[in-house]
Design an enzyme around this catalytic site. Structure first.
Site, PDB file in Angstrom:
ATOM      1  CG  HIS A   1     -11.836  12.394  24.867  1.00  0.00           C
ATOM      2  ND1 HIS A   1     -11.521  11.595  25.940  1.00  0.00           N
ATOM      3  CD2 HIS A   1     -12.470  13.476  25.375  1.00  0.00           C
ATOM      4  CE1 HIS A   1     -11.926  12.169  27.053  1.00  0.00           C
ATOM      5  NE2 HIS A   1     -12.523  13.314  26.740  1.00  0.00           N
TER       6      HIS A   1
ATOM      7  CB  CYS B   1     -15.518  14.749  26.553  1.00  0.00           C
ATOM      8  SG  CYS B   1     -14.860  16.371  26.100  1.00  0.00           S
TER       9      CYS B   1
END
Length: 170
Positions: A126, A145
């Protein structure tokens, strides 16, 4: 006498507005070679997008706040290691745009269940950091992430298709 400047000005302004609105979109198009695989190297902090014949792009990355080791449990702050696939995309991500990684797989689930814990989930590549995070001084800030800049996730989002394999190396 007619005013020939008005139609010309209107045309130029219309062109400028169209150009700027195209730049403002976070959704980019990509017409290059197919991305056949992603490789991520945690220790070196970079992501590679491979094509059939060669490397198409590389990106520096940030990881989970506890970057050493394979993700095992929900909340451990680690980024997974192993072979997964890109399995979803989120155009409304809190982090600009995001593409999902198929963690946890069957082995990840079994390991966590053996310890009576949840393996966690929602692992994504992301965009930019949360408010209050200084990406210059805090490189590994996610909950597991893979973080890139907003501009970079726009490129990755356009280039990578669901079903593309990703190998994450220690």
């Amino acid at each position: 006498m007619t005013n020939t400047k008005f139609p010309r000005r209107a045309f130029l302004m219309g062109g400028l507005v169209a150009f700027l609105s195209g730049c403002a979109s976070k959704f980019r198009s990509y017409n290059g070679p197919e991305v056949t695989r992603l490789r991520m190297y945690k220790a070196q902090r970079f992501l590679v997008l491979d094509g059939t014949d060669d490397v198409l792009r590389t990106y520096p990355i940030g990881l989970g706040f506890a970057p050493e080791g394979h993700k095992q449990f929900e909340g451990d702050g680690r980024t997974p290691e192993g072979s997964y696939v890109i399995d979803r995309r989120n155009p409304d991500s809190l982090f600009h745009l995001s593409i999902g990684i198929s963690y946890p797989n069957a082995a990840d689930i079994a390991l966590a269940q053996a310890e009576g814990k949840s393996p966690g989930g929602d692992i994504f590549i992301h965009g930019g950091p949360r408010k209050g995070i200084d990406p210059i001084n805090v490189r590994d800030w996610t909950a597991g992430c893979i973080a890139v800049t907003d501009r970079q996730i726009e490129e990755i989002y356009a280039m990578v298709r669901d079903g593309t394999p990703i190998d994450i190396y220690a």
